[in-house]
Design an enzyme around this catalytic site. Sequence first.
Site, PDB file in Angstrom:
ATOM      1  N   ASP A   1     -29.931  87.017  14.001  1.00 15.41           N
ATOM      2  CA  ASP A   1     -30.327  86.101  12.588  1.00 15.41           C
ATOM      3  C   ASP A   1     -30.749  86.966  11.682  1.00 15.41           C
ATOM      4  O   ASP A   1     -31.600  88.007  11.674  1.00 15.41           O
ATOM      5  CB  ASP A   1     -31.041  85.093  13.265  1.00 15.41           C
ATOM      6  CG  ASP A   1     -32.178  85.773  13.766  1.00 15.41           C
ATOM      7  OD1 ASP A   1     -32.430  86.650  14.355  1.00 15.41           O
ATOM      8  OD2 ASP A   1     -33.524  84.807  13.637  1.00 15.41           O
ATOM      9  N   GLU A   2     -30.777  86.069  10.463  1.00 16.18           N
ATOM     10  CA  GLU A   2     -31.630  86.268   9.155  1.00 16.18           C
ATOM     11  C   GLU A   2     -31.591  88.034   8.683  1.00 16.18           C
ATOM     12  O   GLU A   2     -32.448  88.614   8.318  1.00 16.18           O
ATOM     13  CB  GLU A   2     -33.197  86.019   9.532  1.00 16.18           C
ATOM     14  CG  GLU A   2     -33.275  84.557   9.869  1.00 16.18           C
ATOM     15  CD  GLU A   2     -34.768  84.101   9.935  1.00 16.18           C
ATOM     16  OE1 GLU A   2     -35.161  83.114   9.507  1.00 16.18           O
ATOM     17  OE2 GLU A   2     -35.554  84.841  10.566  1.00 16.18           O
ATOM     18  N   VAL A   3     -30.153  88.363   8.550  1.00 15.75           N
ATOM     19  CA  VAL A   3     -30.144  89.654   8.007  1.00 15.75           C
ATOM     20  C   VAL A   3     -30.189  89.539   6.419  1.00 15.75           C
ATOM     21  O   VAL A   3     -29.570  88.603   5.928  1.00 15.75           O
ATOM     22  CB  VAL A   3     -28.746  90.379   8.336  1.00 15.75           C
ATOM     23  CG1 VAL A   3     -28.669  91.834   7.549  1.00 15.75           C
ATOM     24  CG2 VAL A   3     -28.780  90.301   9.898  1.00 15.75           C
TER      25      VAL A   3
ATOM     26  N   SER B   1     -31.671  92.593  12.701  1.00 17.15           N
ATOM     27  CA  SER B   1     -32.931  92.163  12.021  1.00 17.15           C
ATOM     28  C   SER B   1     -33.993  92.141  12.960  1.00 17.15           C
ATOM     29  O   SER B   1     -33.827  92.188  13.965  1.00 17.15           O
ATOM     30  CB  SER B   1     -32.700  91.030  11.104  1.00 17.15           C
ATOM     31  OG  SER B   1     -33.765  90.953  10.265  1.00 17.15           O
ATOM     32  N   HIS B   2     -35.147  91.684  12.347  1.00 15.40           N
ATOM     33  CA  HIS B   2     -36.435  91.515  13.209  1.00 15.40           C
ATOM     34  C   HIS B   2     -36.852  92.698  14.274  1.00 15.40           C
ATOM     35  O   HIS B   2     -37.117  92.511  15.352  1.00 15.40           O
ATOM     36  CB  HIS B   2     -36.303  90.190  14.103  1.00 15.40           C
ATOM     37  CG  HIS B   2     -36.120  89.007  13.288  1.00 15.40           C
ATOM     38  ND1 HIS B   2     -37.207  88.376  13.057  1.00 15.40           N
ATOM     39  CD2 HIS B   2     -35.084  88.196  12.706  1.00 15.40           C
ATOM     40  CE1 HIS B   2     -37.133  87.153  12.507  1.00 15.40           C
ATOM     41  NE2 HIS B   2     -35.707  87.248  12.047  1.00 15.40           N
TER      42      HIS B   2
END
Length: 586
Positions: free
Chosen positions: A332-334, A280-281
């Site tokens: 993080d944050e998938v 992500s990101h």
Amino acid sequence: MGLRSTLVPMVTVILAVSPPVFSHVRLPLKILHTQQHPVLSGLWPYPSQASASGNAGLDMQQNAFSFSGNAPPSILPRLERAFSRYTQIIFNQTCNPHSSNQGSAPLETLQHVRVTILTEDLPKPEIDESYTLEIGPKEGRIQSQTLSGALHGLEVFSQLCTCYITQDKVQSILINATMVNISDTPRFKHRGVMIDTARHYLPVAFIFRILDSISMCHINVLHWHITDQQSFPLKINATMRLSKGAWSEIDVYTADDIKNIVEYAYDRGIRVIPEIDMPSHSLSWGAGYENITLPECQTLNPASDVVWGVIEEMFKELGSLFPDEYFHIGCDEVNFACWNQSEPAINWMKQQGFPRTDLGLKAAVASFITRAQETLQQAANKTPIVWQEAVDHYGPSVENPTPPPTDLMSSTIVELWLDPVWNWANLSAIVSGDGYYGLPAWPKVTPFRAIVTNGWYLSGDMYADWQDVYSKEPLTNATCNYTTGNCSCTCPEGNWRDGKCYCYNIDDPLQVERVLGGEAPLWGEHIDEHNWMQNAYPNLLAVAERLWSPREMNDIDLAAPRLQIARCRYVSRGFQPSPFFPGACT
């Protein structure tokens, strides 16, 4: 270990939690400093052991003072550069026009400080940063195993030196004691700050200033979050095409920039750990390669033909530019729901045998992370650091938090940020391997090493006052007021095994060893070089003392006047820390 540690009582504290059940946690009470010598009243972070005596003081004149060093040949050039820096810091102070030494006893003169370093070790995860500092009439001595320890000793020596006006109206430097003895060692090995150069580009010269500032409070890790959704400011051989995702052609970091930053950091005893966040990101990667991202999901495209070749070449080159043993790969944050609506992701999952279920999506993300870790190890021989989700979001469970994915490398270091406000795995679960205390209970798993950030964010919704930052003890989820002795723990909402919500206090020696330390993240959505210092300080100072000083050094009322002196020291050295209560640096 610790200043007057044998005098610190241990008490059993009853913690009220919600739901209304009680747990027992043993915590040390505050340490008292009623006999502290005035010359020690401005030290930050406070040393493990420190004493001073004498009222007359030691005078220092620049034309009659010198440093000398005894160190391995490979270290001497760095030590000599440190001597030059600290000579300038000490003798170029702005003198308080109201200060004087009139009426005191005759001064002795401190003429020389000798520094002895026993090994040639440069900053690394397991380095010995301890030092001793002895100051007496005419001469002082600093001794350490490593350059890092010597640099801490030089910084503390500079903090003992104050400017005053003589009876003849001449500006001079004074150590307001005739004898000082300090024996010091950090509580935690990993004491970091995170910078974000993706949301706003930070010029190299400003990163140098950040390194100067954090060296003053014994912060020894610069966690460099280089890339994110908004920009890809990295222009090295492996990322020439990806750097099209930078804000502009000049807002990039080259290989030479990285080498200069790492060298500048090493001269100050600081490690630099890069972070390339994935999967992500990573929206900014799409400026360089077609179909390398899923734009609607803001993640890398697991089905891309080029993604793994790009990652491998980038890891290989960055591995040589950043000598540190650790490398942060994000994770993080998938967005599961988005992958489940993305045609490329759906087709890739089908080819790999992952069903379009919660378990299938978690397994798909876990497989990407496992391959990223394996690629990092093969291409650069680095130990991976991951954000917390890699451990408790993508494992084999339909419930949350999940156990760690079965293929997650046992050497993985987990950076926590979700505990305890969100209902995810806490520090105790990760370093013990016993699993989360709530429902469902984890099976026994291999414990991981951990880095703590909870309560230490320097910006955004998770920002806190310096008192709260200072009160955050890394080894417990209890919040303690050490003046009153009251401790409390706020538990996340949810069902709990045997009806209880547990506060933890990590005291098993093996588990304590797995807590490497902590970091203060300063995310860059609203931060650039014009307001970075104001947002970082004074809270970063509170984090620095919590990670360096003994656990018993925890009284806010006693810390406040020292913190004010430390803030004014930053002002005098040209930084812009925010004030935290009314006062003046005069």
